[in-house]
Design a protein around this motif. Sequence first.
Motif, short mmCIF file in Angstrom:
data_model
loop_
_atom_site.label_atom_id
_atom_site.label_comp_id
_atom_site.label_asym_id
_atom_site.label_seq_id
_atom_site.Cartn_x
_atom_site.Cartn_y
_atom_site.Cartn_z
N ARG A 140 -9.34 3.51 -3.41
CA ARG A 140 -9.33 1.98 -3.43
C ARG A 140 -9.97 1.48 -4.70
N LEU B 263 -15.18 -1.10 3.75
CA LEU B 263 -15.43 0.14 2.83
C LEU B 263 -16.79 0.60 2.74
N ARG C 119 3.28 -3.78 6.36
CA ARG C 119 3.03 -2.92 4.98
C ARG C 119 2.06 -1.98 5.05
N HIS D 38 -11.48 -7.84 12.02
CA HIS D 38 -10.30 -7.12 11.08
C HIS D 38 -8.93 -6.69 12.00
N ARG E 78 -11.58 8.04 0.24
CA ARG E 78 -10.90 6.99 0.49
C ARG E 78 -11.44 5.81 -0.34
N THR F 146 2.01 -8.27 6.73
CA THR F 146 0.58 -7.82 6.60
C THR F 146 0.56 -6.45 7.33
N TYR G 115 0.77 -1.38 0.18
CA TYR G 115 0.19 -0.11 -0.06
C TYR G 115 0.81 1.07 -0.18
N LEU H 293 -14.90 -4.91 12.41
CA LEU H 293 -13.67 -3.96 12.59
C LEU H 293 -12.89 -5.09 13.94
N HIS I 37 -5.96 5.16 5.26
CA HIS I 37 -6.23 3.95 6.25
C HIS I 37 -6.31 4.30 7.72
N ALA J 199 -9.47 4.89 10.02
CA ALA J 199 -9.51 4.17 11.16
C ALA J 199 -9.77 4.97 12.64
C1 HEM Z 1 -6.45 -0.58 14.82
C2 HEM Z 1 -7.07 -0.85 14.20
C3 HEM Z 1 -6.73 -1.31 12.74
C4 HEM Z 1 -5.72 -2.33 12.36
C5 HEM Z 1 -4.66 -2.85 13.37
C6 HEM Z 1 -5.82 -2.46 11.00
C7 HEM Z 1 -4.96 -3.20 10.18
C8 HEM Z 1 -5.09 -3.32 8.89
C9 HEM Z 1 -4.22 -4.14 8.17
C10 HEM Z 1 -2.83 -4.77 8.77
C11 HEM Z 1 -4.48 -4.15 6.64
C12 HEM Z 1 -3.69 -4.69 5.55
C13 HEM Z 1 -4.33 -5.78 4.94
C14 HEM Z 1 -3.59 -6.36 3.95
O1 HEM Z 1 -2.44 -6.01 3.67
O2 HEM Z 1 -4.08 -7.33 3.26
C15 HEM Z 1 -5.84 -3.30 6.77
C16 HEM Z 1 -6.49 -3.08 5.54
C17 HEM Z 1 -7.64 -2.34 5.60
N1 HEM Z 1 -8.29 -2.03 6.58
FE1 HEM Z 1 -7.60 -1.86 8.50
N2 HEM Z 1 -6.96 -1.80 10.26
C18 HEM Z 1 -7.57 -1.07 11.43
C19 HEM Z 1 -8.50 -0.35 11.36
C20 HEM Z 1 -9.39 -0.20 10.28
C21 HEM Z 1 -10.69 0.43 10.29
C22 HEM Z 1 -11.37 1.36 11.63
C23 HEM Z 1 -11.26 0.52 9.04
C24 HEM Z 1 -12.42 1.03 8.41
C25 HEM Z 1 -13.23 1.85 9.07
C26 HEM Z 1 -10.31 -0.52 8.39
C27 HEM Z 1 -10.28 -0.80 6.77
C28 HEM Z 1 -9.70 -1.50 6.09
C29 HEM Z 1 -9.67 -1.61 4.69
C30 HEM Z 1 -10.81 -1.10 4.07
C31 HEM Z 1 -8.54 -2.33 4.32
C32 HEM Z 1 -8.33 -2.72 2.81
C33 HEM Z 1 -7.13 -1.76 2.27
C34 HEM Z 1 -7.51 -0.36 2.34
O3 HEM Z 1 -8.55 0.07 1.49
O4 HEM Z 1 -7.10 0.50 3.27
N3 HEM Z 1 -9.32 -0.66 9.08
N4 HEM Z 1 -5.99 -2.94 7.94
#
Ligand code: HEM
Length: 174
Positions: A64, A92, A170, A152, A60, A167, A4, A149, A12, A16
């Motif tokens: 994507r 999303l 990156r 996730h 955002r 993961t 990314y 979430l 992101h 978040a």
């Molecule tokens: C502490 C909180 C969070 C952590 C540790 C986290 C971690 C991550 C990581 C490691 C990835 C990469 C996945 C990959 O490489 O395939 C990712 C992708 C993603 N995350 Fe999170 N995330 C967090 C919070 C959130 C929140 C609050 C949202 C949405 C409201 C979110 C939406 C997404 C989406 C849509 C992706 C796909 C890639 C992108 O479009 O950014 N995440 N997240």
Amino acid sequence: MTTYDRISRLNHWLTALLFVAMLGFGYFLAYGGLALPEKLPLLNNHKAMGVLLLILALWRVGYRMIQGFAEPVGALPAWQERASTVSHKVLLACVLLMPVSGLTLAVFSGIPTNVFGLFTIPAVEKVDAMVIGARMAHKIVAYLLTITLAVHIAAALKHHLVDQDRTLLRMLKG
Ligand code: HEM
Ligand code: HEM
């Protein structure tokens, strides 16, 4: 795409932080037991913040959609690859549907939304059926976002601590 870029990472983590804060704010408004006079100014801030977040959400999600998702860091079992794609799409969708349902609720509740004195989103005369539907949608999407979430974050921690792959790294460093 194998990682990314800087814009994706900024998008992101900014989304978040702000969406988790808005979820907490919303739950506090709904279940915090506040009396109406205390609740109203906070609700106005929630609505104004939410409208600004709609702009962030459009950017955002649009970014994507144009760029696509990065491929998994390594070979994953098919079900995990599927679960990751589905959950990212659900996240999303929620990022868009939260402010859209909130704004729909506001517009049909008959009360204009003043966005920190910058501009005002007008309201139409109150339509009860729309208020009920939009309020229910706002609540259901909030629950869906909260549950997705939790999965996730657990998955991100599992990749980092158990699988020890890149993961999480990156999304932090590219
Ligand atoms: C502490 C909180 C969070 C952590 C540790 C986290 C971690 C991550 C990581 C490691 C990835 C990469 C996945 C990959 O490489 O395939 C990712 C992708 C993603 N995350 Fe999170 N995330 C967090 C919070 C959130 C929140 C609050 C949202 C949405 C409201 C979110 C939406 C997404 C989406 C849509 C992706 C796909 C890639 C992108 O479009 O950014 N995440 N997240
Ligand atoms: C942008 C992201 C947003 C998030 C994450 C969010 C989150 C929440 C949550 C979790 C609740 C409590 C739901 C419940 O369990 O009853 C809530 C309530 C509420 N939100 Fe939002 N919201 C957002 C945007 C907006 C916007 C843009 C508006 C209006 C312009 C809005 C208006 C409201 C109202 C009026 C309530 C109270 C609903 C009621 O009367 O029961 N929200 N929000």
